[in-house]
Design a protein around this motif. Structure first.
Motif, mmCIF file in Angstrom:
data_model
loop_
_atom_site.group_PDB
_atom_site.id
_atom_site.type_symbol
_atom_site.label_atom_id
_atom_site.label_comp_id
_atom_site.label_asym_id
_atom_site.label_seq_id
_atom_site.Cartn_x
_atom_site.Cartn_y
_atom_site.Cartn_z
ATOM 1 N N VAL A 1 16.052 21.994 16.277
ATOM 2 C CA VAL A 1 16.979 22.046 17.666
ATOM 3 C C VAL A 1 18.248 22.258 17.411
ATOM 4 O O VAL A 1 19.038 22.714 18.300
ATOM 5 N N ILE A 2 18.796 21.700 16.271
ATOM 6 C CA ILE A 2 20.229 21.684 15.928
ATOM 7 C C ILE A 2 20.838 23.049 15.823
ATOM 8 O O ILE A 2 21.697 23.667 16.785
ATOM 9 N N PRO A 3 20.015 24.088 14.996
ATOM 10 C CA PRO A 3 20.582 25.380 15.065
ATOM 11 C C PRO A 3 20.438 26.091 16.320
ATOM 12 O O PRO A 3 21.094 26.970 16.724
ATOM 13 N N ALA A 4 19.150 25.843 17.086
ATOM 14 C CA ALA A 4 18.893 26.380 18.356
ATOM 15 C C ALA A 4 20.002 25.960 19.458
ATOM 16 O O ALA A 4 20.484 26.912 20.259
ATOM 17 N N MET A 5 20.656 24.829 19.568
ATOM 18 C CA MET A 5 21.642 24.419 20.264
ATOM 19 C C MET A 5 22.964 24.847 19.848
ATOM 20 O O MET A 5 23.653 25.588 20.929
ATOM 21 N N LEU B 1 16.586 11.489 10.698
ATOM 22 C CA LEU B 1 16.287 11.791 12.382
ATOM 23 C C LEU B 1 17.660 11.454 12.939
ATOM 24 O O LEU B 1 18.214 12.207 13.955
ATOM 25 N N TRP B 2 17.932 10.335 12.582
ATOM 26 C CA TRP B 2 19.072 9.686 13.398
ATOM 27 C C TRP B 2 20.463 10.484 13.294
ATOM 28 O O TRP B 2 21.547 10.944 13.976
ATOM 29 N N LEU B 3 20.647 10.697 11.744
ATOM 30 C CA LEU B 3 21.792 11.740 11.240
ATOM 31 C C LEU B 3 22.050 13.037 11.974
ATOM 32 O O LEU B 3 23.056 13.403 12.467
ATOM 33 N N GLN B 4 20.596 13.619 12.269
ATOM 34 C CA GLN B 4 20.640 14.920 12.780
ATOM 35 C C GLN B 4 21.163 14.694 14.453
ATOM 36 O O GLN B 4 21.442 15.657 14.979
ATOM 37 N N ALA B 5 20.337 13.564 14.974
ATOM 38 C CA ALA B 5 20.505 13.575 16.242
ATOM 39 C C ALA B 5 21.947 13.362 16.810
ATOM 40 O O ALA B 5 22.813 13.756 17.778
ATOM 41 N N THR B 6 22.897 12.667 15.707
ATOM 42 C CA THR B 6 24.182 12.117 16.126
ATOM 43 C C THR B 6 24.950 13.605 15.907
ATOM 44 O O THR B 6 26.000 13.719 16.796
ATOM 45 N N LEU B 7 24.658 14.360 15.020
ATOM 46 C CA LEU B 7 25.421 15.704 14.673
ATOM 47 C C LEU B 7 25.172 16.501 15.916
ATOM 48 O O LEU B 7 26.418 17.194 16.743
ATOM 49 N N ALA B 8 23.894 16.488 16.347
ATOM 50 C CA ALA B 8 23.688 17.462 17.475
ATOM 51 C C ALA B 8 24.571 17.026 18.726
ATOM 52 O O ALA B 8 25.209 17.796 19.672
ATOM 53 N N LEU B 9 24.534 15.473 18.979
ATOM 54 C CA LEU B 9 25.578 15.014 20.089
ATOM 55 C C LEU B 9 26.985 15.351 19.654
ATOM 56 O O LEU B 9 27.652 15.693 20.956
ATOM 57 N N LEU B 10 27.546 15.368 18.704
ATOM 58 C CA LEU B 10 28.913 15.535 18.248
ATOM 59 C C LEU B 10 29.084 17.108 18.728
ATOM 60 O O LEU B 10 29.970 17.520 19.387
ATOM 61 N N LEU B 11 28.310 17.859 18.317
ATOM 62 C CA LEU B 11 28.314 19.442 18.410
ATOM 63 C C LEU B 11 28.551 19.774 19.984
ATOM 64 O O LEU B 11 29.180 20.477 20.449
ATOM 65 N N LEU B 12 27.641 19.331 20.759
ATOM 66 C CA LEU B 12 27.613 19.276 22.085
ATOM 67 C C LEU B 12 28.688 18.762 22.854
ATOM 68 O O LEU B 12 29.408 19.496 23.671
#
Length: 390
Positions: free
Chosen positions: A12-16, A190-201
């Motif tokens: 999801v992160i690279p797609a986002m 999973l928690w680390l990746q979710a926070t990274l996605a949130l920060l990128l967004l």
């Protein structure tokens, strides 16, 4: 189940990041005057590529793959720094865009090919990105005193830059060196990746919001600014005057009306291009001769007005006379053989219960008296209604 969820969220992160890159590139396509959008779009594209490669083609020992991925991450940080600074008209130093990234890439290669160490590479890549981004804090600090959207963007950028340091510790601490590659498949990962996605967004949304505000402010500036003189338009004058009229009790408000003498002669004999050049220079003279809080506008043609908050009648007369003398003494390059341009001025002070239109009408009547009295003079209105030379 957890493994599948971790793999899905990892993708999801690279797609986002890719979607955000396309958003910035689309915005740049419609706003070519804002090249920082292209740079930020390229930043997210590089970031998406690095994350995608890391997930779909895991690095193999001694293949140099990890160095390439690390270089992509560092390159994305350089592009983000470039974009953020370009938005405010600044540029990063060579240390941020050349020296530091090259040193970091060399260190990544050393700890992959010569002395393999996953921990070292993780620290180098993440701390290196933080260092590159933090080099932009000082030049971007002015955003803290700007619009709300700029202040939000600044602190989001600072938070995004700083998060790489604790993130590195949190990534390695619970899993250990041997299990670090498997971390994305754990609940903690999973928690680390979710926070990274949130920060990128969050960073992307803050920058897009700032860009939208830039566009709106640019359109408002075009609407409210005369393109020749860079003074306010009549519409802008009326909007700003509504905030000044009526003035606070005890504060006088005056207006100076200015009309260039024999301007039709200039257009007919030197051409409209020369006439435009004269208007441009007159606009600069007026802007340079007034206070920051004064409001100067071009009403149309060769007529100008200066609204003077908290200014009594005598001070307005003095300003008008200074502007008249400055204009009379100025050398006009667009008028060879003539060189001099003069103007007539009318001064009026706001009366109780009066609006802008009535004030300008009285100033205009006084201005016509100046024209009839031989031009190149300042006239004002006495309590009796008679105008006499200043």
């Amino acid at each position: 189940m957890l493994h599948d969820a971790g793999h899905f969220l990892a993708l999801v992160i690279p797609a986002m990041a890719l979607l955000l890159a396309l958003s910035f590139l689309f915005a740049w396509h419609h706003e070519r005057t804002r090249p920082y959008l292209l740079q930020v779009g390229a930043c997210y594209l590089l970031y998406a590529t690095a994350i995608g490669m890391q997930i779909l083609w895991p690095p193999r020992a001694g293949a140099g793959h990890a160095t390439v991925i690390g270089a992509l991450y560092l390159g994305s940080a350089v592009l983000l720094l470039h974009g953020m600074l370009a938005r405010i008209g600044a540029r990063p130093g060579r240390c941020a865009v050349v020296a530091l990234p090259l040193v970091l890439c060399g260190m990544l290669a050393w700890f992959e090919l010569v002395q393999p160490s996953l921990v070292a590479r993780v620290y180098i890549a993440n701390v290196g990105m933080a260092l590159i981004l933090l080099l932009g804090i000082a030049p971007l600090a002015g955003l803290r005193k700007g619009r709300t959207v700029d202040r939000v963007l600044f602190w989001v950028f600072v938070g995004f830059a700083l998060q790489f340091v604790p993130r590195t510790v949190l990534t390695l601490a619970p899993a250990g060196v041997a299990d670090a590659a498997a971390l994305p498949r754990t609940a903690y990962g999973l928690w680390l990746q979710a926070t990274l996605a949130l920060l990128l967004l969050t960073l992307a949304l803050a920058l897009l919001a700032a860009t939208a505000q830039d566009v709106i402010d640019g359109l408002r500036h075009e609407r409210d600014t005369d393109p020749l003189t860079q003074l306010h338009t009549r519409r802008s004058l009326e909007t700003l005057a509504a905030r000044q009229i009526p003035p606070r009790p005890g504060e006088p408000l005056s207006v100076v009306l200015c009309d260039l003498d024999f301007f039709k002669f200039i257009n007919d004999n030197y051409g409209h291009g020369a006439g435009d050049a004269v208007l441009t220079q007159v606009g600069r003279i007026i802007a340079a001769g007034i206070r920051r809080r004064d409001i100067a506008a071009r009403l149309g043609g060769e007529e100008f007005v200066v609204l003077l908050p908290d200014t009594p009648h005598d001070a307005a007369l003095q300003l008008a006379e200074r502007l008249r003398q400055t204009l009379e003494q100025a050398s006009i390059d667009a008028l060879p053989g003539m060189r001099k341009v003069t103007a007539s001025f009318g001064v009026a002070t706001l009366r109780p219960g009066e609006d802008l239109e009535a004030l300008l009408l009285r100033a205009d009547n006084v201005l016509y008296t100046a024209k009839n009295n031989g031009r190149n003079c300042v006239e004002w209105e006495r309590e009796s209604g008679l105008a006499v030379p200043a």
